[in-house]
Design an enzyme around this catalytic site. Sequence first.
Site, PDB file in Angstrom:
ATOM      1  N   VAL A   1       5.265 -18.200 -18.427  1.00  0.00           N
ATOM      2  CA  VAL A   1       6.599 -17.854 -17.947  1.00  0.00           C
ATOM      3  C   VAL A   1       7.494 -18.975 -18.446  1.00  0.00           C
ATOM      4  CG1 VAL A   1       8.045 -17.590 -15.898  1.00  0.00           C
ATOM      5  CG2 VAL A   1       5.767 -16.590 -15.940  1.00  0.00           C
TER       6      VAL A   1
ATOM      7  N   GLU B   1       8.207 -10.414 -23.733  1.00  0.00           N
ATOM      8  CA  GLU B   1       8.117 -10.488 -25.197  1.00  0.00           C
ATOM      9  C   GLU B   1       6.667 -10.748 -25.598  1.00  0.00           C
ATOM     10  OE1 GLU B   1      11.055 -12.289 -28.279  1.00  0.00           O
ATOM     11  OE2 GLU B   1       9.594 -13.862 -27.860  1.00  0.00           O
TER      12      GLU B   1
ATOM     13  N   HIS C   1       7.299 -26.194 -33.535  1.00  0.00           N
ATOM     14  CA  HIS C   1       7.895 -26.175 -32.195  1.00  0.00           C
ATOM     15  C   HIS C   1       7.937 -27.592 -31.613  1.00  0.00           C
ATOM     16  CE1 HIS C   1       8.399 -24.976 -27.937  1.00  0.00           C
ATOM     17  NE2 HIS C   1       9.007 -23.935 -28.456  1.00  0.00           N
TER      18      HIS C   1
ATOM     19  N   LYS D   1      -1.586 -10.072 -20.079  1.00  0.00           N
ATOM     20  CA  LYS D   1      -2.654 -10.888 -20.679  1.00  0.00           C
ATOM     21  C   LYS D   1      -4.024 -10.260 -20.395  1.00  0.00           C
ATOM     22  CE  LYS D   1      -4.115 -15.338 -20.395  1.00  0.00           C
ATOM     23  NZ  LYS D   1      -4.202 -16.651 -19.789  1.00  0.00           N
TER      24      LYS D   1
ATOM     25  N   ILE E   1       3.209 -26.487 -34.498  1.00  0.00           N
ATOM     26  CA  ILE E   1       3.629 -27.798 -34.990  1.00  0.00           C
ATOM     27  C   ILE E   1       5.151 -27.870 -35.144  1.00  0.00           C
ATOM     28  CG2 ILE E   1       3.540 -29.258 -37.090  1.00  0.00           C
ATOM     29  CD1 ILE E   1       0.508 -28.739 -37.012  1.00  0.00           C
TER      30      ILE E   1
ATOM     31  N   ARG F   1      23.267 -21.646 -24.164  1.00  0.00           N
ATOM     32  CA  ARG F   1      23.415 -21.414 -25.605  1.00  0.00           C
ATOM     33  C   ARG F   1      23.858 -19.991 -25.905  1.00  0.00           C
ATOM     34  NH1 ARG F   1      19.029 -20.185 -28.853  1.00  0.00           N
ATOM     35  NH2 ARG F   1      17.593 -21.008 -27.288  1.00  0.00           N
TER      36      ARG F   1
ATOM     37  N   GLU G   1      -8.051 -12.517 -31.654  1.00  0.00           N
ATOM     38  CA  GLU G   1      -8.832 -13.752 -31.603  1.00  0.00           C
ATOM     39  C   GLU G   1      -8.705 -14.382 -30.211  1.00  0.00           C
ATOM     40  OE1 GLU G   1     -10.769 -14.313 -33.996  1.00  0.00           O
ATOM     41  OE2 GLU G   1     -11.466 -16.335 -33.584  1.00  0.00           O
TER      42      GLU G   1
HETATM   43  P1  0O2 Z   1       8.970 -20.856 -26.385  1.00  0.00           P
HETATM   44  O1  0O2 Z   1       8.585 -22.178 -25.855  1.00  0.00           O
HETATM   45  O2  0O2 Z   1       8.094 -20.421 -27.501  1.00  0.00           O
HETATM   46  O3  0O2 Z   1       9.128 -19.855 -25.329  1.00  0.00           O
HETATM   47  P2  0O2 Z   1      16.156 -17.531 -29.765  1.00  0.00           P
HETATM   48  O4  0O2 Z   1      15.332 -17.766 -28.525  1.00  0.00           O
HETATM   49  O5  0O2 Z   1      17.617 -17.536 -29.518  1.00  0.00           O
HETATM   50  O6  0O2 Z   1      15.746 -18.419 -30.918  1.00  0.00           O
HETATM   51  P3  0O2 Z   1      15.747 -14.648 -29.689  1.00  0.00           P
HETATM   52  O7  0O2 Z   1      16.508 -13.724 -30.576  1.00  0.00           O
HETATM   53  O8  0O2 Z   1      16.080 -14.652 -28.243  1.00  0.00           O
HETATM   54  O9  0O2 Z   1      15.801 -16.119 -30.323  1.00  0.00           O
HETATM   55  O10 0O2 Z   1      14.276 -14.262 -29.744  1.00  0.00           O
HETATM   56  P4  0O2 Z   1      13.236 -14.298 -30.895  1.00  0.00           P
HETATM   57  O11 0O2 Z   1      13.743 -14.970 -32.124  1.00  0.00           O
HETATM   58  O12 0O2 Z   1      12.660 -12.924 -31.026  1.00  0.00           O
HETATM   59  O13 0O2 Z   1      12.135 -15.204 -30.211  1.00  0.00           O
HETATM   60  C1  0O2 Z   1      12.325 -16.490 -29.780  1.00  0.00           C
HETATM   61  C2  0O2 Z   1      10.927 -17.066 -29.647  1.00  0.00           C
HETATM   62  O14 0O2 Z   1      10.253 -16.851 -30.892  1.00  0.00           O
HETATM   63  C3  0O2 Z   1      10.933 -18.570 -29.462  1.00  0.00           C
HETATM   64  O15 0O2 Z   1      10.908 -18.895 -28.103  1.00  0.00           O
HETATM   65  C4  0O2 Z   1       9.651 -18.992 -30.151  1.00  0.00           C
HETATM   66  O16 0O2 Z   1       8.532 -18.727 -29.327  1.00  0.00           O
HETATM   67  C5  0O2 Z   1       9.616 -18.047 -31.317  1.00  0.00           C
HETATM   68  N1  0O2 Z   1      10.363 -18.532 -32.469  1.00  0.00           N
HETATM   69  C6  0O2 Z   1      11.436 -17.950 -33.022  1.00  0.00           C
HETATM   70  N2  0O2 Z   1      11.856 -18.656 -34.088  1.00  0.00           N
HETATM   71  C7  0O2 Z   1      11.034 -19.715 -34.205  1.00  0.00           C
HETATM   72  C8  0O2 Z   1      10.955 -20.810 -35.135  1.00  0.00           C
HETATM   73  O17 0O2 Z   1      11.738 -20.951 -36.066  1.00  0.00           O
HETATM   74  N3  0O2 Z   1       9.949 -21.705 -34.917  1.00  0.00           N
HETATM   75  C9  0O2 Z   1       9.054 -21.571 -33.905  1.00  0.00           C
HETATM   76  N4  0O2 Z   1       8.106 -22.499 -33.781  1.00  0.00           N
HETATM   77  N5  0O2 Z   1       9.110 -20.557 -33.020  1.00  0.00           N
HETATM   78  C10 0O2 Z   1      10.086 -19.643 -33.165  1.00  0.00           C
HETATM   79  P5  0O2 Z   1      11.523 -20.276 -27.609  1.00  0.00           P
HETATM   80  O18 0O2 Z   1      12.522 -19.934 -26.572  1.00  0.00           O
HETATM   81  O19 0O2 Z   1      11.974 -21.103 -28.753  1.00  0.00           O
HETATM   82  O20 0O2 Z   1      10.413 -21.101 -26.948  1.00  0.00           O
END
Ligand code: 0O2
Length: 210
Positions: A46, A139, A155, A20, A153, A58, A40
Amino acid sequence: MTKTWDDFLLPYEQTVLEIKAKFLALKKQFERSQKHVPIEFVVGRVKPVDSIAEKMQRRKINRERLAIDMEDIAGVRIMCQFVDDIYQIVKLIRKRKDMHIVDERDYILNKKPSGYRSYHIVVEYPVQMLEGQKNILAEIQIRTLAMNFWATIEHSLNYKYQGEFPEALETRLQRAAEAAFQLDKEMTAIREEIQEAQSLFSYKRGHTKE
Ligand code: 0O2
């Protein structure tokens, strides 16, 4: 694993703070250079332990492989004004020597079925701990303000509905995602006008401060 969650997450906290800080420093350099500032704002987090546990279940990830198989325990998000800014940041990350890219996912060109758009880069980041260097996966999500508005929104709604959206709501969210993307396109079309106004504004602000 005999380590507590706090011990396990300590290098992740350090990674988020350091990455960051580096992007904020990059933003400052752009501001100083009088060029368009492609960042921006920057946020980081974490992943909370309950979300880690849910994802482990999952994705059938066992604890021994957690640091290898879960790439988003450390997460940094960079928000941009324009879609082009996203790709500019991506290029800059590719050139950096202090983080090593292990994966890139372009959810802008390939939006998710939900309508989600963002550019994801997974990096391996070396953090210096008491016991020596640790390479931590992080990430980095890069998105426009409009993409971020939609994702924030969606989320919250996802949390409420546990991913099982009523069909009408799902359709509406997909439409809203398209509207956000159209907004990005419109803003790109008037980008020069916006940037001219912004540089005039920051010039004026700079002068009134002195
Ligand atoms: P948080 O609270 O944001 O940390 P998966 O986690 O299984 O869905 P993958 O392949 O592990 O997917 O990773 P991916 O898709 O690269 O990234 C997952 C993260 O991307 C999510 O973290 C979200 O931050 C964001 N993201 C991915 N798809 C969506 C979506 O459809 N809607 C929203 N709002 N965010 C998304 P987390 O773990 O969901 O939560």
